[in-house]
Scaffold this motif. Structure first.
Motif: not given
Length: 435
Positions: A116-125
């Motif tokens: 989920l943290r990796l997904d959150e990083a992509e969402l922020r980018v």
């Protein structure tokens, strides 16, 4: 546990590593980021070394053969440096930290919260860059890819899913056509071949003197398709695509496409902006050219304003593909696919095009910021004008007039924090990365 398994433990870096293991890791990494000249000197070997390497016990093995016993990590690093021909070009600390974080986060079996943290990083980018190109970050979507070429394929996949929802089960209809400028790169050709649409269904549009797509010829060829009972599906506009300095006027292309779909009652044609390097110039869409807070000199300011007259329409594209290996200074696969209507991502699976680079991209975006990228891109213009004597077409793809001054990138201070700059001894921040 078998003794042979114990011998392999030295190759792993456990979470509870000792200070000694950490020092060894840093020592090995240091060999990759030393001075380029020193690295090249350390990689000079005779021809026999290129064909064979030495194990700890002195035996010689063919490097093209899987050795019966593993080599030391020092020997492996030496071979990697030899194959790299020196240290990595264009390296910067934020990207390096992000790349290392990606490896660490992806090691072993991911726990659900780590995923989920990796997904959150992509969402922020995606949200950050959606704002840059002018999308509504609440409605847009996207994903990290391995390149802007992958984004061209992703856009075509989305367009097919909208026009032919049954194509994944029944195959691609034979009445769909795509459009791209003549003598452009082969990204769309690869995409139509990959999807099964076929190269016959790719129509090349004439280009104008400045290399941009001719809207009148696009109209004529789209009308020829529709009058024959076929359907225009996908248009790829070049807004700083790979190997091209041309920036298409998306407002003109949008008007042409929408007028034809309205006239014939067709489904909307998907326009994709291939902005491999050009997309980053969107950071100037919110820049105050009148007040010029960063103090760019007049000729650079004029060139940036010319680029911005085209880039401000980037939001009119249905999707945008970017590549941070170019002007973004990423030294890792760093593509990004942005979709104006993020809900459309649910219509197609794009897992094969994804890349685990969101953490690295996030690190660079946070470290550089809007101001940092504005300064870097302004210096790139100075560098390009110096190379051509200030004459002809620079990165804007628009004639800049006849200038005689030879400018150097050093005339504009980068203004970046020291930790963002390239590591000492590596290629300049302005050096173009190899693709």
């Amino acid at each position: 546990m078998s003794p042979s398994i114990h011998a392999l433990e030295r190759l792993f870096f456990p979470e509870g590593s000792t200070p000694e293991q950490q020092r060894r890791l840093l020592g090995l990494l240091n060999q990759f980021v030393t001075s380029a000249d020193a690295a090249r000197e350390s990689c000079k070997r005779d021809e026999t070394w290129e064909r064979a390497s030495t194990l700890d016990d002195g035996r010689r093995v063919d490097p093209r053969e899987l050795p019966a016993r593993g080599e030391s990590l020092e020997a492996v690093v030496a071979q990697l440096l030899h194959l790299m021909k020196g240290s990595s070009p264009g390296l910067n600390l934020p990207g390096l930290m992000g790349a290392v974080a990606t490896v660490l986060a992806s090691g072993g079996e991911l726990r659900s919260e780590e995923g989920l943290r990796l997904d959150e990083a992509e969402l922020r980018v995606v949200a950050m860059m959606s704002r840059v190109v002018g999308y509504d970050e609440e409605r847009s979507g996207g994903l990290a890819t391995w390149s802007a070429r992958a984004a061209v394929l992703a856009g075509l996949r989305v367009a097919l899913a909208k026009h032919a929802p049954e194509a994944r089960r029944r195959g691609v209809p034979r009445d769909l056509y795509c459009f791209a400028v003549e003598s452009g790169d082969d990204a769309l050709l690869e995409a139509v071949e990959t999807t099964g649409l076929g190269g016959y269904h790719l129509i090349r549009v004439r280009k104008r003197e400045d290399g941009t797509m001719d809207p009148a010829d696009l109209r004529a060829k789209m009308l020829a398709v529709t009058s024959g009972g076929d359907v225009p599906l996908y248009v790829v506009a070049g807004t700083g695509a790979e190997g091209s300095s041309a920036i298409d006027d998306l407002r003109e292309l949008r008007e042409v496409v929408d007028s034809i779909t309205t006239l014939y009652g067709l489904r909307p044609v998907h326009i994709h902006a291939d902005a491999a390097w050009g997309g980053l110039y969107g950071v100037f869409n919110s820049y105050d050219f009148h007040c010029n807070p960063l103090g760019f000199e007049p000729r650079v300011l004029e060139a940036l304003a010319l680029i911005q007259t085209r880039m401000r329409h980037l939001h009119l594209a249905d999707s945008v593909g970017m590549d941070f290996r170019w002007l973004g200074r990423a030294s890792f696969p760093a593509g990004l696919f942005l979709l104006r209507n993020g809900v459309e991502l649910r219509t197609v699976s794009l897992r094969s095009l994804e890349a685990q680079n969101a953490l690295a991209l996030l690190a660079q975006l946070r470290a550089f910021g809007l101001e940092g990228y504005r300064r870097v891109l302004a210096e790139v213009l100075l560098d390009e004008r110096a190379a051509y004597g200030g004459v002809g077409h620079d990165l804007s793809g628009v004639s800049t007039g006849a200038g005689t001054s030879h400018l150097g990138g050093s005339e504009v201070a980068s203004g970046l924090a020291p930790e963002v700059m390239a590591l000492p001894g590596l290629r300049s921040l302005l050096a173009r990365p190899r693709n």
